[in-house]
Design an enzyme around this catalytic site. Sequence first.
Site, mmCIF file in Angstrom:
data_model
loop_
_atom_site.group_PDB
_atom_site.id
_atom_site.type_symbol
_atom_site.label_atom_id
_atom_site.label_comp_id
_atom_site.label_asym_id
_atom_site.label_seq_id
_atom_site.Cartn_x
_atom_site.Cartn_y
_atom_site.Cartn_z
ATOM 1 C CB CYS A 150 108.146 -19.016 -67.757
ATOM 2 S SG CYS A 150 109.939 -19.091 -67.826
ATOM 3 C CG HIS A 178 104.043 -8.948 -73.802
ATOM 4 N ND1 HIS A 178 104.025 -10.025 -72.933
ATOM 5 C CD2 HIS A 178 104.631 -9.402 -74.937
ATOM 6 C CE1 HIS A 178 104.575 -11.066 -73.519
ATOM 7 N NE2 HIS A 178 104.956 -10.717 -74.736
ATOM 8 C CD GLU A 180 107.256 -11.785 -69.151
ATOM 9 O OE1 GLU A 180 108.175 -11.312 -68.449
ATOM 10 O OE2 GLU A 180 107.467 -12.405 -70.216
ATOM 11 C CB SER A 316 107.731 -14.217 -80.558
ATOM 12 O OG SER A 316 108.862 -14.524 -79.776
ATOM 13 C CB SER A 382 107.525 -19.131 -78.773
ATOM 14 O OG SER A 382 107.468 -18.439 -77.549
#
Length: 408
Positions: A150, A178, A180, A316, A382
Amino acid sequence: MQDQKYYRKGFKMRGEIQHLLDRDYQSAIVDSIRSSGNILEAGDLTITLAGEFGFCYGVDRAVDYAFQAREKFPDKRIFITGDMIHNASMNDRLVELGIEFLSEGFEGRPDEKFDEIGPEDVVLLPAFGAPVEWVNALRERGCIIVDTTCGSVLSVWKRVTRYAQKGFTSVIHGKYYHEETKATASQTEKEGGNGKYLIVRNLEETAHVTDFIRGELDAETLKERLGHGMSPGFEPETDLVSVGVANQTTMLMTETLAVGKEIQKAMLDRYGEENIAEHFELFDTICSATQDRQDALMQLLDQPLDVMVVIGGYNSSNTNNLAIIAEEKVPRAFHIPDGSCIEGDSIRHKPAGTPLDPAQEIVEEGWLPDGPVRIGLTAGASTPNSQIGRAVERILEARNVSAEEALA
């Protein structure tokens, strides 16, 4: 022209796969409610959608590129380093397309499986991105890489890379496990960076950092409490002299801002305002889509609601934060991964703020009170419209109303 082994701009094949995206992820129900001002009235139910919800640009792009990759390389093996996005139905759909996962959720180390991959194989990098060492290893294998990271994540990476190049330690507000956050932390090693980072989950962990900066906590105690989020060889005495704050893009916006302010206050106390530029930097790295969905939910919660439903994967981060916000204002707030969790008078959900452990999921009877009932509904970034539409259908069915009748 793109590197023929590394793609970041897709394959210009959206038209060829648009029918698949429409079939799998769109919802006529959601489109109809949107066209009616985001409000659906049916019997004793009033369902109001948040102003912003569901798929963000980054997620839409990642899904688009995954479908395009399958269309572009019909005869090649395609792998993905981990969840494309935190949505079970999306990941199931990729499996149906023959895309193999190198890890599941937050578990596993894809780099341990890279030896199975060769130059003729395709590897997708998910919307969360991937650590620098993984990308380098894949390049060395000579495989075809399709990078769906992203743009908001890339912006954070650029900031962290600059911190590291200046000799600053990156303090990252995020979840240390996580995908990310792991990828963001790895950016400290790029282009001559110092490789220094410290991940803090919340304001409680931030308080340990500020206590150390002010001399109220010793280094060994800090290591004991936050060692799980420290870069290798981290030494608080030297590595917390100059810091820059960044964040996992899906964290709660208000908390990210508070983390930055608390560390800034501690640095001002320690070094004085005249020297602050040498010891502290903070730039806005909050994802606009995450912020928009949180803001839209706050606006929705300003009106009286009896029930709030938040739809999105249990793993999420942005959906979990929406659920936390909702629960603070509406006692009957439910976080569900999809519409199948609603079965008449019962709802299967994960209470806001609880761990990702599936054992935390509970079934609650009598979730929908006697009418009239005002229901608010939102979804994480998401979550496709198809799942949102299915949730609306199940809510209506709980009152023995069909979607066709409600939308007539």
